[in-house]
Design a protein around this motif. Structure first.
Motif, short mmCIF file in Angstrom:
data_model
loop_
_atom_site.label_atom_id
_atom_site.label_comp_id
_atom_site.label_asym_id
_atom_site.label_seq_id
_atom_site.Cartn_x
_atom_site.Cartn_y
_atom_site.Cartn_z
N LEU B 78 0.84 -1.20 0.00
CA LEU B 78 0.00 0.00 0.00
C LEU B 78 0.88 1.25 0.00
O LEU B 78 0.63 2.21 -0.75
N ILE B 79 1.91 1.23 0.82
CA ILE B 79 2.80 2.38 0.91
C ILE B 79 3.49 2.62 -0.44
O ILE B 79 3.47 3.74 -0.97
N LEU B 80 4.04 1.56 -1.00
CA LEU B 80 4.75 1.73 -2.28
C LEU B 80 3.80 2.21 -3.36
O LEU B 80 4.15 3.08 -4.16
N LEU B 85 2.40 6.45 -7.07
CA LEU B 85 1.40 7.35 -7.66
C LEU B 85 1.85 8.80 -7.52
O LEU B 85 1.79 9.58 -8.46
N GLN B 86 2.30 9.13 -6.31
CA GLN B 86 2.76 10.50 -6.05
C GLN B 86 3.90 10.88 -6.99
O GLN B 86 3.91 11.96 -7.59
N LEU B 102 2.80 10.39 -17.62
CA LEU B 102 3.69 10.07 -16.51
C LEU B 102 4.88 11.01 -16.49
O LEU B 102 5.50 11.25 -17.53
N VAL B 103 5.18 11.53 -15.32
CA VAL B 103 6.35 12.40 -15.19
C VAL B 103 7.12 12.02 -13.95
O VAL B 103 6.56 11.46 -13.02
N GLY B 112 6.79 12.10 -2.72
CA GLY B 112 6.83 10.65 -2.50
C GLY B 112 7.59 10.32 -1.23
O GLY B 112 7.14 9.52 -0.41
N GLY B 113 8.71 10.96 -1.05
CA GLY B 113 9.52 10.74 0.15
C GLY B 113 8.75 11.11 1.41
O GLY B 113 8.74 10.37 2.39
N TYR B 114 8.07 12.27 1.35
CA TYR B 114 7.31 12.72 2.53
C TYR B 114 6.22 11.72 2.88
O TYR B 114 6.00 11.38 4.04
#
Lengths: 292, 266
Positions: B78-80, B85-86, B102-103, B112-114
């Motif tokens: 779920l986290i990944l 997505l982010q 997609l970018v 994504g890190g946050y």
């Protein structure tokens, strides 16, 4: 079909912080057509041990040989079904496993899982329900309408219907009244004698061990502490009591008689054996003298 | 059922640390509060601060760090999924790569890190709560936190009773599930093999006995409770009394300081 344990160890939840050793260094043979009783203090690993007999648990180390099949820690969980048909297992409080709408269907459930046709399985249900001492009119009843003792018979019938070669019973008489207890054990003994079923019985009732078993396995803290015939195992009363195990009442009584001067080659374990040993020693003439 | 035993979530590990001794009411509320203040953080300094604070709490509990990592494991997909997505759908800042919609952009990577940090921190904190608080204390805490809602006719005692009975019977039911599964396996049931419909059918011999036994158990328990004079929640005294101590105020103060620092770092 012999079942042999070689250097078997078992650890629950191995590799996790909750790991606990249940069995260590088990070397044991359950002989074909024998009546083996497994005794031991609560938590000594009896139930864990018997779950290896039909591969519900696989050893963490060592091998278990069940007939032709060798179970090792690496054994795949597939293709174990044939073992489970040959080794029938009656768990503690087996009435908790009933689920079908009728007694007949529930008894037929096991055989049908092993590929027996529905008609044959229901036929077996009719035989088995009588074998465990219930009337055939119970076949169409719901298992949940029965009394506790009757439910247990139906559950045992469900295991017997698979026609196992080895029957394992984990405290089959726990919570039953004395009559129910005698009936269930009598039935097991009859199956053992007439159909040459190999029987493995876990019990806390030493009278039952003395009356029925050919071989006794004493478990203590996950290890086999002693094996032998009931006669041999029950001789050492002090050793048994130090392992928190009971001794048949008859043997205890004989032990007391011994202190009053009676002679026994071996401690008798059953009432019949005690009576036979006592009869020649009773001073009948002397009793006549004191009566005067 | 050894699979179930590996689940760390909801497990209590006995211990005697500062965190273990905290008042469960405070612990429960602070855990919720922590989830709230995580959303105040939106730069790396604030995340670092929260991370250090969480690690400090984890170390104070003197529970093996492995337990916490194990708590993250079931949720890792779920986290990944969320993180990916982010990363792929956030635009802004320096653009590193793009293909159709997609970018991969600077903002996307940072976001994504946050999000990853947020998940890990929330899971660590909630695992810390359950690992250091016995379930019964938690249900006491829930009861006492819900008490104000009695004005709205919320049946607080009944809810607390249900929670504590439910918590008490979770391990019992798990044991029983395992036993019945083994008994049915011995009768030739294959759990978890075959097609979907076969798998579903294999569950029936497990579910029906579980339900029937639960009904029987509920009946026995209710009888035993009545026989011991239980007449509902009103007018009962408590055996386990929760007390608020200095250390609990200290914990609240620590959270206040963290909140202040977070606001200052914004």
């Amino acid at each position: 079909m012999d079942i042999t344990f070689k250097d078997v160890a078992f650890t629950y939840q191995a590799g996790s912080p909750f790991a606990s050793d249940a069995l260590t260094d088990i070397n044991l043979t359950i002989h074909d057509q024998a009546f083996t009783a497994i005794i031991g203090h609560t938590g000594s690993g009896k139930s864990t041990l018997v779950q290896h007999l039909n591969a519900l648990l696989k050893p963490s180390a060592g091998t278990v040989t069940i007939g032709e099949r060798v179970i090792t820690p690496e054994t795949d969980n597939k293709n174990l079904k044939p073992i489970r048909q040959k080794v029938g297992m009656v768990f503690q409080f087996p009435e908790n496993q009933l689920f079908e709408e009728t007694v007949a269907k529930d008894i037929a459930f096991g055989p049908m899982n092993f590929g027996v046709s529905e008609a044959d399985a229901l036929q077996r249900a009719t035989e088995m329900v009588q074998l465990v001492g219930l009337d055939t009119q119970y076949l169409e009843r719901s298992p949940f309408d029965l009394s506790g003792g009757q439910m247990r018979r139906v559950a045992i019938a469900g295991v017997l219907a698979m026609k196992p070669e080895v029957l394992i019973l984990d405290e089959p008489t726990a919570g039953l009244d004395p009559v129910g207890r005698r009936e269930i054990l009598g039935m097991v003994e009859r199956l053992h004698r007439e159909q040459h079923l190999t029987v493995v019985l876990i019990t806390h009732l030493m009278e039952d061990v003395a009356a029925y078993a050919d071989q006794v396995v004493v478990m203590d803290r996950g290890q086999v502490a002693k094996t032998g015939t009931p006669q041999a195992v029950f001789q050492d009363v002090a050793w048994l009591q130090s392992h928190q195990l009971g001794v048949p009442e008859t043997a205890l009584f004989a032990e007391k008689l011994k202190q009053r001067g009676f002679q026994f080659e071996q401690l008798p374990l059953t009432e019949a054996a005690l009576a036979a040993a006592l009869a020649p020693q009773l001073p009948l003439t002397k009793r006549g003298a004191t009566d005067e | 059922m050894q699979r179930m035993n590996k689940l760390i979530f909801g497990r209590y590990i006995p211990g005697d640390s500062f965190i273990h001794r905290l008042d469960p009411r405070g612990k429960l509320l602070l855990s919720f509060y922590f989830i709230g203040i995580i959303f105040l953080a939106h730069n790396w300094q604030s995340y670092l601060l929260l991370f250090l604070f969480t690690m400090f709490a984890v170390l104070m509990s003197r529970v093996n760090l492995g337990f916490f990592i194990r708590g993250v494991r079931p949720l890792i997909w779920l986290i990944l999924f969320t993180v990916i997505l982010q990363i792929f759908f956030t635009r802004g800042g320096h653009l590193y790569w793009h293909w159709g919609p997609l970018v991969v952009s600077q903002y996307g990577l940072v976001n994504g890190g946050y999000i990853f940090m947020r998940f890990v921190l929330i899971i660590f904190m909630s695992t810390l709560l359950t690992l250091t608080t016995p379930p019964l204390q938690l249900s006491d805490a829930i009861e006492s936190i819900l008490k104000p809602f009695k004005v709205f006719h919320l049946p607080v005692y009944e809810i607390a009773l249900m929670i504590s009975i439910a918590l008490r019977f979770v391990p019992t039911l798990m044991d029983e599930t395992e036993k019945i599964m083994n008994a049915q396996r011995a009768r030739g049931v294959d759990f978890g093999s075959g097609s979907l419909s076969q798998k579903m059918r294999a569950i029936i011999p497990l579910l029906i006995p579980l339900f029937v036994n639960s009904f029987n158990r509920a009946e026995d328990l209710a009888t035993a409770m009545e026989a011991r004079g239980y007449q509902g929640g009103e007018g009962r005294t408590k055996y386990r009394v929760l007390t608020w101590k200095g250390q609990d105020t200290l914990a609240v103060a620590a959270f206040a300081v963290i909140t202040g620092l977070l606001i200052w770092l914004r």
